[in-house]
Design a protein around this motif. Structure first.
Motif, PDB file in Angstrom:
ATOM      1  N   ASN A  85      -7.907  11.475  -8.412  1.00  0.00           N
ATOM      2  CA  ASN A  85      -7.838  11.739  -6.981  1.00  0.00           C
ATOM      3  C   ASN A  85      -6.683  12.706  -6.760  1.00  0.00           C
ATOM      4  O   ASN A  85      -5.531  12.380  -7.068  1.00  0.00           O
ATOM      5  CB  ASN A  85      -7.562  10.453  -6.192  1.00  0.00           C
ATOM      6  N   CYS A 142      -6.359   1.738  -8.023  1.00  0.00           N
ATOM      7  CA  CYS A 142      -6.672   2.600  -6.880  1.00  0.00           C
ATOM      8  C   CYS A 142      -7.211   1.741  -5.738  1.00  0.00           C
ATOM      9  O   CYS A 142      -7.857   0.712  -5.952  1.00  0.00           O
ATOM     10  CB  CYS A 142      -7.714   3.639  -7.282  1.00  0.00           C
ATOM     11  N   VAL A 143      -6.982   2.179  -4.516  1.00  0.00           N
ATOM     12  CA  VAL A 143      -7.470   1.472  -3.342  1.00  0.00           C
ATOM     13  C   VAL A 143      -9.011   1.424  -3.334  1.00  0.00           C
ATOM     14  O   VAL A 143      -9.618   0.563  -2.707  1.00  0.00           O
ATOM     15  CB  VAL A 143      -6.890   2.128  -2.056  1.00  0.00           C
ATOM     16  N   GLU A 144      -9.639   2.339  -4.085  1.00  0.00           N
ATOM     17  CA  GLU A 144     -11.101   2.352  -4.187  1.00  0.00           C
ATOM     18  C   GLU A 144     -11.641   1.332  -5.198  1.00  0.00           C
ATOM     19  O   GLU A 144     -12.814   1.384  -5.547  1.00  0.00           O
ATOM     20  CB  GLU A 144     -11.586   3.747  -4.582  1.00  0.00           C
ATOM     21  N   GLY A 238      -2.901   3.221  -5.680  1.00  0.00           N
ATOM     22  CA  GLY A 238      -2.624   4.520  -6.286  1.00  0.00           C
ATOM     23  C   GLY A 238      -2.211   5.602  -5.313  1.00  0.00           C
ATOM     24  O   GLY A 238      -1.480   6.526  -5.695  1.00  0.00           O
TER      25      GLY A 238
END
Ligand SMILES: Nc1nc2c(c(=O)[nH]1)N[C@H]1C(S)=C(S)[C@@H](COP(=O)(O)O)O[C@H]1N2
Ligand SMILES: [Mo]
Length: 321
Positions: A85, A142-144, A238
């Motif tokens: 990202n 990561c937030v994803e 992240g």
């Protein structure tokens, strides 16, 4: 065999194995066998680009810090450096590895301002070089809802902070990424407000786990991972790990970080990994470790609760997400 683009003969083992520290060749060059098809396709695409084949420079005199490292299996170099990202180079995971060759990580000046005894323009090498480089293997989330295990190289952020000398008025530290549409073509689109901004409370910034990273896998950071220096905060999502930093400001007020500014209901300032606080559009209770198929349960503070939970005692973590 999904990674057919990179033949073993493309890279000599003496070139891919950092001479100064040990890295298992299989972790570094791990093939697609255990990697999910989607990720493998992305990684293969990335590796097919010429810039991905140009390995970055080996860093000298790195000490492996075992006390601060997880012994979990590391995510392979090819995945760490091709599934990224970095919106300054595009919003798709394989955009950064394909586009980040236009970034010039040297010479690199970092502006230091705000409530600090030693403001000024610092050459990156004067900020980093006096300190001993450490390798630390951190879990990253990561937030994803995907995660990796990455052997970072860098220094504790607190070393830089001590040198700069914040005054008692400095309650937070704020970071900004470079703005330069020529070097960062993704900035031609306003997908997010430029510059990318992040920040930490001063106790978080001086916590011994917080790193300013200049490398990974024993080498200088690939551009797509945030060359020449980026923040690493392993108990947070992240997006706190701001890349390609050109400005460090010591401030009184809470920084207006980019993702919170864009979608305040979805992203907070603290961004502590917390399986009990879901993102409005998906669960944060579990995650996919890149390279694995079965989902893992997400751990409170990404598994670093023992080290960091005390900083948030008495805080409502549902409100301060
Ligand atoms: N400047 C900048 N920093 C950034 C981002 C970004 O888009 N721009 N993305 C963040 C997000 S969402 C994540 S998950 C991490 C990814 O770091 P990596 O590609 O080195 O794994 O970088 C963070 N730092
Ligand atoms: Mo992220």
């Amino acid at each position: 065999m999904l990674f057919r683009f990179l033949k073993p003969s493309d890279v000599k083992s003496s070139e891919i194995t950092p001479a100064n520290i040990y890295h298992n060749r299989r972790e570094f060059m791990q093939d697609g066998a255990r990697i999910g098809a989607g990720i493998a396709a992305v990684a293969a695409l990335g590796l097919n680009s010429p810039e991905a084949k140009a390995e970055s420079r080996v860093l000298e005199n790195i000490t492996h810090n075992a006390a601060f490292s997880t012994e979990e299996k590391k995510t392979s170099y090819r995945v760490v450096s091709s599934y990224n990202n970095f919106y300054e180079f595009g919003t798709k995971k394989d955009d950064p590895v394909r586009n980040a060759h236009s970034l010039r990580p040297r010479p690199w000046t970092v502006k230091v301002d705000g409530h600090v005894d030693n403001p000024g323009d610092y050459d990156i090498d004067d900020l980093i070089r006096p300190h001993a480089l450490q390798e630390r293997v951190y879990r990253m989330r990561c937030v994803e809802a995907w995660s990796m295990v990455i052997p970072w190289v860098g220094i504790p952020l607190v070393e830089i902070i001590k040198k700069l000398g914040p005054t008692s008025k400095a309650k937070y530290i704020q970071f900004e990424t470079l703005v330069d549409k020529k070097q960062m073509p993704g900035q031609n689109r306003r997908v997010i407000h430029w510059p990318y901004v992040e920040g930490l409370r001063m106790d978080e910034a001086t916590h011994p786990l917080t790193m300013m990273a200049v490398g990974l896998y024993g080498r200088e950071l690939p551009n797509q991972n945030g060359a020449p220096m980026r923040l690493v905060v392993p108990w947070k999502y992240g997006f706190k790990g701001i890349k390609s930093i050109v400005r460090i400001s010591f401030v009184e007020k809470i920084p207006r970080n980019s993702w919170k500014r864009l979608a305040p209901r979805e992203y907070g300032f603290y961004a502590n990994v917390n399986p009990e606080v879901d993102h409005p559009r998906w669960t944060q209770a579990n995650e996919r470790r890149l390279g694995e198929f079965r989902r893992r349960e997400t751990l409170m503070f990404n598994g670093y609760a023992e080290e960091v939970a005390h900083m948030y005692s008495g805080m409502n973590l549902k409100k301060n997400f």
